[in-house]
Design an enzyme around this catalytic site. Structure first.
Site, mmCIF file in Angstrom:
data_model
loop_
_atom_site.group_PDB
_atom_site.id
_atom_site.type_symbol
_atom_site.label_atom_id
_atom_site.label_comp_id
_atom_site.label_asym_id
_atom_site.label_seq_id
_atom_site.Cartn_x
_atom_site.Cartn_y
_atom_site.Cartn_z
ATOM 1 N N GLY A 11 0.821 -1.211 0.000
ATOM 2 C CA GLY A 11 0.000 0.000 0.000
ATOM 3 C C GLY A 11 0.851 1.256 0.000
ATOM 4 O O GLY A 11 1.900 1.286 0.633
ATOM 5 N N ARG A 72 0.466 -5.034 -6.111
ATOM 6 C CA ARG A 72 0.508 -6.313 -5.402
ATOM 7 C C ARG A 72 0.928 -7.357 -6.430
ATOM 8 O O ARG A 72 0.440 -7.359 -7.561
ATOM 9 C CB ARG A 72 -0.861 -6.685 -4.836
ATOM 10 C CG ARG A 72 -1.533 -5.531 -4.119
ATOM 11 C CD ARG A 72 -1.428 -5.641 -2.611
ATOM 12 N NE ARG A 72 -2.092 -4.488 -1.988
ATOM 13 C CZ ARG A 72 -1.739 -3.962 -0.843
ATOM 14 N NH1 ARG A 72 -0.726 -4.456 -0.168
ATOM 15 N NH2 ARG A 72 -2.375 -2.943 -0.331
ATOM 16 N N ASP A 103 5.215 -5.453 5.662
ATOM 17 C CA ASP A 103 5.623 -6.815 5.996
ATOM 18 C C ASP A 103 5.831 -7.697 4.753
ATOM 19 O O ASP A 103 6.856 -8.369 4.618
ATOM 20 C CB ASP A 103 4.493 -7.376 6.871
ATOM 21 C CG ASP A 103 4.854 -8.694 7.471
ATOM 22 O OD1 ASP A 103 5.714 -8.693 8.360
ATOM 23 O OD2 ASP A 103 4.289 -9.715 7.042
ATOM 24 N N THR A 125 4.041 2.623 5.433
ATOM 25 C CA THR A 125 2.618 2.302 5.572
ATOM 26 C C THR A 125 1.987 3.305 6.528
ATOM 27 O O THR A 125 2.628 3.714 7.501
ATOM 28 C CB THR A 125 2.375 0.869 6.107
ATOM 29 O OG1 THR A 125 1.020 0.760 6.563
ATOM 30 C CG2 THR A 125 3.280 0.528 7.283
ATOM 31 N N ASP A 127 -0.342 2.588 8.477
ATOM 32 C CA ASP A 127 -0.925 1.845 9.602
ATOM 33 C C ASP A 127 -0.048 1.813 10.855
ATOM 34 O O ASP A 127 -0.525 1.499 11.935
ATOM 35 C CB ASP A 127 -1.232 0.402 9.175
ATOM 36 C CG ASP A 127 -2.189 0.351 7.993
ATOM 37 O OD1 ASP A 127 -3.119 1.176 7.973
ATOM 38 O OD2 ASP A 127 -2.002 -0.488 7.098
ATOM 39 N N ASP A 129 2.019 -0.396 11.673
ATOM 40 C CA ASP A 129 1.901 -1.739 12.266
ATOM 41 C C ASP A 129 3.152 -2.597 12.061
ATOM 42 O O ASP A 129 3.074 -3.819 11.988
ATOM 43 C CB ASP A 129 0.661 -2.451 11.688
ATOM 44 C CG ASP A 129 0.710 -2.576 10.170
ATOM 45 O OD1 ASP A 129 1.616 -1.998 9.532
ATOM 46 O OD2 ASP A 129 -0.182 -3.254 9.618
ATOM 47 N N ARG A 171 -5.680 -1.261 9.639
ATOM 48 C CA ARG A 171 -5.731 -2.734 9.571
ATOM 49 C C ARG A 171 -5.885 -3.305 10.981
ATOM 50 O O ARG A 171 -6.781 -2.888 11.686
ATOM 51 C CB ARG A 171 -4.495 -3.271 8.862
ATOM 52 C CG ARG A 171 -4.490 -2.898 7.382
ATOM 53 C CD ARG A 171 -3.685 -3.847 6.545
ATOM 54 N NE ARG A 171 -2.285 -3.782 6.879
ATOM 55 C CZ ARG A 171 -1.324 -4.402 6.217
ATOM 56 N NH1 ARG A 171 -1.638 -5.160 5.185
ATOM 57 N NH2 ARG A 171 -0.080 -4.283 6.560
HETATM 58 P P1 ADP Z 1 2.986 -4.812 2.418
HETATM 59 O O1 ADP Z 1 4.387 -4.789 1.922
HETATM 60 O O2 ADP Z 1 2.429 -3.443 2.640
HETATM 61 O O3 ADP Z 1 2.819 -5.724 3.593
HETATM 62 P P2 ADP Z 1 1.827 -6.847 0.696
HETATM 63 O O4 ADP Z 1 1.602 -7.817 1.791
HETATM 64 O O5 ADP Z 1 0.786 -6.684 -0.344
HETATM 65 O O6 ADP Z 1 2.065 -5.370 1.238
HETATM 66 O O7 ADP Z 1 3.200 -7.227 0.001
HETATM 67 C C1 ADP Z 1 3.701 -6.449 -1.058
HETATM 68 C C2 ADP Z 1 4.324 -7.331 -2.092
HETATM 69 O O8 ADP Z 1 5.451 -8.016 -1.529
HETATM 70 C C3 ADP Z 1 3.439 -8.443 -2.614
HETATM 71 O O9 ADP Z 1 2.573 -8.005 -3.613
HETATM 72 C C4 ADP Z 1 4.469 -9.408 -3.158
HETATM 73 O O10 ADP Z 1 4.935 -8.990 -4.417
HETATM 74 C C5 ADP Z 1 5.608 -9.282 -2.137
HETATM 75 N N1 ADP Z 1 5.521 -10.356 -1.127
HETATM 76 C C6 ADP Z 1 4.552 -10.541 -0.204
HETATM 77 N N2 ADP Z 1 4.762 -11.651 0.531
HETATM 78 C C7 ADP Z 1 5.910 -12.194 0.068
HETATM 79 C C8 ADP Z 1 6.691 -13.367 0.416
HETATM 80 N N3 ADP Z 1 6.296 -14.208 1.377
HETATM 81 N N4 ADP Z 1 7.836 -13.601 -0.286
HETATM 82 C C9 ADP Z 1 8.226 -12.766 -1.273
HETATM 83 N N5 ADP Z 1 7.542 -11.664 -1.648
HETATM 84 C C10 ADP Z 1 6.399 -11.375 -0.991
#
Ligand code: ADP
Length: 319
Positions: A11, A72, A103, A125, A127, A129, A171
């Site tokens: 995000g 994403r 994360d 972010t 949030d 968090d 969140r």
């Molecule tokens: P945030 O980074 O804000 O937590 P997301 O959870 O959507 O947002 O993660 C962002 C991007 O990071 C995902 O769209 C994906 O490309 C990558 N990603 C998420 N989880 C993993 C993972 N376990 N291993 C590798 N890349 C990941």
């Protein structure tokens, strides 16, 4: 190391541009080359990559969102996706990178580091968090945006003797609700970290009304329940002329505050220093006003702790 890449993922958050600018300018200042990667890991895999110079990041420090775009891309969780990304890194000669996100983005950064491409994460972010940082980039701006709305809603709440339930983002975390609630003088702050009793909320509103209070503001974190649901439940304990406002995505946009810009600049610059020392797999944070780094692995085992003292403070001073 000669060439680094930078991407924003997950995000968007105000202040991401200030971080991109800091990383780019610091790296160029240190004699490195910087490549921007559009659309997060999706753009990395697609090779949507371009060389940046000092001017590329001009006039963006004050802008919300991320000028590198975000996307994403769940495929990056699979090794196949990561290897495709690495192919592009090799093609462009990028040896290390800075990843701004949450994360999920940190997971991607850690995988790349394990493959031999040092990656450092910056917490982006609204949030707040993420563990091991007191604040994330974008949080302060978001709180101030929410606060502006709370102040406006207070005007109309007072004029019509209404109760407002204001749903804010975050969140699973109550940070935005806590900080904006205290700053906005909300009579109640409802967060996932604390159990609440609707009857007590109703009694509090009633007591305020009996003292001649004209308005009630309730700041509700989205992680608890929807504002409509909350208002309906509250209605079972009396008619408080309740109205609902869901602030939604306005909380994500807008020009970053000074605090977010400065913090993003400090973090971005530090990330480049660490990459130059040959370090990777680290997440940058700010603790007690100092820029710090921790192993990304440690973050996955840790939990973010909201500033719960604000909850008790609010109960003591807003009623
Ligand atoms: P945030 O980074 O804000 O937590 P997301 O959870 O959507 O947002 O993660 C962002 C991007 O990071 C995902 O769209 C994906 O490309 C990558 N990603 C998420 N989880 C993993 C993972 N376990 N291993 C590798 N890349 C990941």
């Amino acid at each position: 190391m000669k060439r680094i890449g930078i991407l924003t993922s997950g995000g968007d958050a105000p202040g991401m541009n200030a971080a991109i600018r800091a990383v780019t300018r610091k790296a160029i200042h240190e004699g490195l080359e910087v490549y921007g990667i559009n659309y997060g890991y999706a753009g990395l895999v697609a090779g949507d990559i371009f060389k940046m110079d000092e001017a590329t990041v001009g006039d963006i420090i004050q802008r919300g969102g991320t000028f590198l775009y975000s996307a994403r891309y769940p495929e990056f969780a699979q090794e196949e996706g990561q290897l495709k990304g690495i192919e592009q890194l090799n093609k462009f000669g990028i040896e290390a990178l800075v990843v701004i996100g949450g994360d999920g983005s940190y997971h991607g950064a850690l995988r790349l580091t394990e493959h031999g491409y040092n990656a450092i994460g910056l917490p982006g972010t609204i949030d707040n968090d993420i563990p091991y940082t007191d604040f994330t980039i974008g949080f302060d701006t978001s709180v101030n945006t929410v606060l502006e709305s709370i102040d406006r809603i207070r005007d109309t709440a007072t004029s019509h003797e209404r109760t407002f339930v204001i749903e804010v983002m975050g969140r699973g975390a109550g940070d935005i609700a806590l900080w904006s609630g205290v700053a906005g003088g909300a009579e109640a702050i409802i967060i996932p970290e604390k159990e609440f009793d609707m009857k007590q909320v109703a009694n509090k509103i009633r007591a305020g009304r009996n003292r001649g209070k004209k308005h009630t503001l309730i700041v509700l974190a989205e992680g608890v329940m929807h504002a409509d649901e909350f208002a309906e439940e509250l209605g079972k304990f009396g008619d408080f002329h309740t109205r609902v406002t869901v602030l939604g995505h306005v909380q994500r946009g807008g020009s970053p505050t000074a605090r977010d810009r400065v913090m993003a600049s400090q973090m971005g610059s530090y990330a480049v220093e660490l990459l130059m020392q040959g370090k990777g797999g680290l997440a940058i944070g700010i603790e007690n006003n100092k820029v710090v780094s921790h192993d990304i692995l440690d973050l996955f085992d840790a939990k973010h702790h909201s500033e719960i003292s604000l909850y008790d403070l609010n109960n003591d001073i807003s009623y």
